[in-house]
Design an enzyme around this catalytic site. Structure first.
Site, mmCIF file in Angstrom:
data_model
loop_
_atom_site.group_PDB
_atom_site.id
_atom_site.type_symbol
_atom_site.label_atom_id
_atom_site.label_comp_id
_atom_site.label_asym_id
_atom_site.label_seq_id
_atom_site.Cartn_x
_atom_site.Cartn_y
_atom_site.Cartn_z
ATOM 1 C CE LYS A 68 -17.957 -46.101 66.210
ATOM 2 N NZ LYS A 68 -17.163 -46.374 67.393
ATOM 3 N N GLY A 70 -12.662 -41.333 64.497
ATOM 4 C CA GLY A 70 -11.426 -41.186 65.271
ATOM 5 C C GLY A 70 -11.635 -40.324 66.510
ATOM 6 C CB THR A 72 -11.839 -43.224 70.817
ATOM 7 O OG1 THR A 72 -13.128 -43.637 70.395
ATOM 8 C CG2 THR A 72 -11.528 -43.798 72.170
ATOM 9 C CD1 TRP A 73 -5.203 -41.426 68.297
ATOM 10 C CD2 TRP A 73 -6.071 -39.811 67.024
ATOM 11 N NE1 TRP A 73 -4.163 -40.724 67.721
ATOM 12 C CE2 TRP A 73 -4.671 -39.732 66.944
ATOM 13 C CE3 TRP A 73 -6.839 -38.891 66.296
ATOM 14 C CZ2 TRP A 73 -4.019 -38.770 66.173
ATOM 15 C CZ3 TRP A 73 -6.189 -37.937 65.540
ATOM 16 C CH2 TRP A 73 -4.800 -37.885 65.485
ATOM 17 C CG HIS A 127 -20.813 -38.342 67.642
ATOM 18 N ND1 HIS A 127 -19.550 -38.174 67.134
ATOM 19 C CD2 HIS A 127 -20.808 -39.568 68.232
ATOM 20 C CE1 HIS A 127 -18.816 -39.240 67.428
ATOM 21 N NE2 HIS A 127 -19.544 -40.089 68.103
ATOM 22 N NE ARG A 149 -10.980 -44.222 60.055
ATOM 23 C CZ ARG A 149 -11.213 -45.329 60.742
ATOM 24 N NH1 ARG A 149 -12.269 -45.406 61.529
ATOM 25 N NH2 ARG A 149 -10.392 -46.347 60.673
ATOM 26 C CB SER A 157 -15.042 -48.030 61.692
ATOM 27 O OG SER A 157 -14.821 -47.933 63.056
ATOM 28 N NE ARG A 286 -12.965 -52.336 62.916
ATOM 29 C CZ ARG A 286 -12.406 -52.669 61.763
ATOM 30 N NH1 ARG A 286 -12.207 -53.927 61.479
ATOM 31 N NH2 ARG A 286 -12.068 -51.747 60.889
ATOM 32 N N GLY A 288 -7.816 -49.546 64.136
ATOM 33 C CA GLY A 288 -7.178 -48.236 64.074
ATOM 34 C C GLY A 288 -6.288 -48.075 62.854
HETATM 35 P P1 A3P Z 1 -11.599 -49.047 63.264
HETATM 36 O O1 A3P Z 1 -12.942 -49.652 63.551
HETATM 37 O O2 A3P Z 1 -11.389 -48.792 61.796
HETATM 38 O O3 A3P Z 1 -10.477 -49.799 63.864
HETATM 39 P P2 A3P Z 1 -14.585 -43.312 67.002
HETATM 40 O O4 A3P Z 1 -13.584 -43.095 68.073
HETATM 41 O O5 A3P Z 1 -14.978 -42.029 66.292
HETATM 42 O O6 A3P Z 1 -15.739 -44.101 67.486
HETATM 43 O O7 A3P Z 1 -13.842 -44.172 65.877
HETATM 44 C C1 A3P Z 1 -13.471 -45.495 66.145
HETATM 45 C C2 A3P Z 1 -12.304 -45.845 65.252
HETATM 46 O O8 A3P Z 1 -11.111 -45.247 65.753
HETATM 47 C C3 A3P Z 1 -12.063 -47.346 65.236
HETATM 48 O O9 A3P Z 1 -11.565 -47.608 63.925
HETATM 49 C C4 A3P Z 1 -10.994 -47.500 66.307
HETATM 50 O O10 A3P Z 1 -10.256 -48.684 66.223
HETATM 51 C C5 A3P Z 1 -10.140 -46.277 66.028
HETATM 52 N N1 A3P Z 1 -9.340 -45.828 67.172
HETATM 53 C C6 A3P Z 1 -9.711 -45.761 68.463
HETATM 54 N N2 A3P Z 1 -8.695 -45.301 69.216
HETATM 55 C C7 A3P Z 1 -7.664 -45.072 68.388
HETATM 56 C C8 A3P Z 1 -6.324 -44.594 68.574
HETATM 57 N N3 A3P Z 1 -5.872 -44.285 69.777
HETATM 58 N N4 A3P Z 1 -5.532 -44.473 67.498
HETATM 59 C C9 A3P Z 1 -5.984 -44.821 66.276
HETATM 60 N N5 A3P Z 1 -7.234 -45.286 66.033
HETATM 61 C C10 A3P Z 1 -8.068 -45.400 67.072
#
Ligand code: A3P
Length: 320
Positions: A68, A70, A72-73, A127, A149, A157, A286, A288
């Site tokens: 959680k 970031g 995925t990003w 992780h 983060r 998150s 969710r 972001g």
């Molecule tokens: P939120 O739950 O605060 O929205 P991880 O990827 O480490 O599991 O983290 C998930 C968080 O990254 C979630 O935050 C998700 O919405 C956000 N997220 C996923 N893809 C993103 C993107 N392309 N840009 C910005 N935030 C992103």
């Protein structure tokens, strides 16, 4: 990470053997939360098999993160940058696959996947805490990108994510109790209780290695989740002059675009994570937003978490 498996008398009634996961002194066992432990056990086995079998190459790039934060990003961005020559192709995997299925975690790979690497793609992720990384990752001095983060945002998150994992048939986690457990470093709620402690420790270990060794770790500090990051990417990038492409990469990996792709809106389970969590692909997207914690935490809760964050991160060079 050490795992021990014994016939613990106290838990004999359970069909599971007693298992214990220790990360730098914090211990999590199936006595704590049997339901969550099934998945933790599979993750633990994955970590152990990655430690034994994964052989990193000096050319590898590792995305290391806490859940959680970031991930995925960052997976999407790194993949897009590495494959920039074919980025504009309509067959770009980012358009049809969840970033976690494009860049899997090494602890979720099967034995065959671990030993037969895709030579074209030196991108991997984990992780795992720094101290649990497979030895070859540290020894071969490959590149590591570590993302961190604000723990308050990661916490909120994770609360939502854990709720998705529990499904709608179970009661949601009790919010106040959840925060209390989180703050106390409790391990009652396996996913989040253990998380906070590990964030500080994990970030500290990664950053300390960054300054004390010649390991190439790129520090990406707060507010990475917004478009403001574009300027840093342009500055970092050797393809500075091709700003049109930089813009396209940033756009595709933005929350708005990625989260609206059919594949990422899907309720189907992630193929690379399916054997651990039955998690819908849409659970990774969710809001972001930076600072969403303000909508959930009281000033007191936030102040307590901030205070602990300051202690845990003191000396790491990171602040939030
Ligand atoms: P939120 O739950 O605060 O929205 P991880 O990827 O480490 O599991 O983290 C998930 C968080 O990254 C979630 O935050 C998700 O919405 C956000 N997220 C996923 N893809 C993103 C993107 N392309 N840009 C910005 N935030 C992103």
């Amino acid at each position: 990470t050490n795992a021990s498996s014994t016939n613990h008398t106290k838990y004999r009634r359970s069909s599971q053997p007693f298992l214990e996961l220790k990360i730098d002194g914090i211990s999590l066992s199936n006595s704590v939360n049997t339901k969550a432990f099934g998945s933790v056990k599979i993750m633990l086995q994955g970590i152990m098999s990655a430690q034994e079998q994964f052989k990193a190459q000096p050319t590898d790039i590792f995305i290391c993160s806490h859940p959680k934060s970031g991930t995925t990003w960052l997976k999407a961005l790194s993949f897009a940058i590495l494959t920039r020559n074919v980025f504009l192709s309509s067959t770009n995997p980012l358009l049809s696959e969840l970033p976690h299925d494009v860049v899997p975690f090494i602890e979720t790979l099967s034995f065959t996947d671990i030993t037969s690497r895709d030579p074209e793609l030196p991108l991997l992720s984990t992780h795992m805490p720094y101290t649990s990384l497979p030895k070859s990752v540290v020894e071969c001095k490959c590149k590591i990108i570590y993302i961190c983060r604000d723990p308050k945002d990661s916490f909120v998150s994770m609360w939502h994510f854990a709720g998705k994992l529990r499904g709608t048939r179970q009661k949601p986690f009790h919010w106040r109790r959840h925060v209390r457990n989180f703050v106390k470093d409790s391990i009652m709620v396996a996913l989040t209780g253990i998380m906070f402690w590990v964030i500080g420790k994990q970030a500290f270990n990664f950053l300390r290695e960054c300054s004390s060794s010649n390991m190439k770790i790129c520090k990406m500090t707060p507010s990475p989740m917004s478009g403001e990051w574009q300027s840093s990417w342009v500055a970092l990038s050797p393809w500075k002059k091709r700003q049109g492409l930089v813009q396209k990469v940033v756009d595709l990996c933005s929350f708005e675009i990625l989260s609206n792709l059919e594949v990422n809106k899907s309720k189907k389970h992630s193929s690379s994570l399916r054997h651990i969590w039955k998690v819908e692909k849409n659970a990774f997207f969710r809001k972001g937003k930076v600072g969403d914690w303000e909508n959930y935490l009281t000033a007191d809760m936030a102040a307590t978490i901030d205070q602990i964050t300051e202690q845990k991160f003191s000396g790491s060079g990171l602040s939030f």
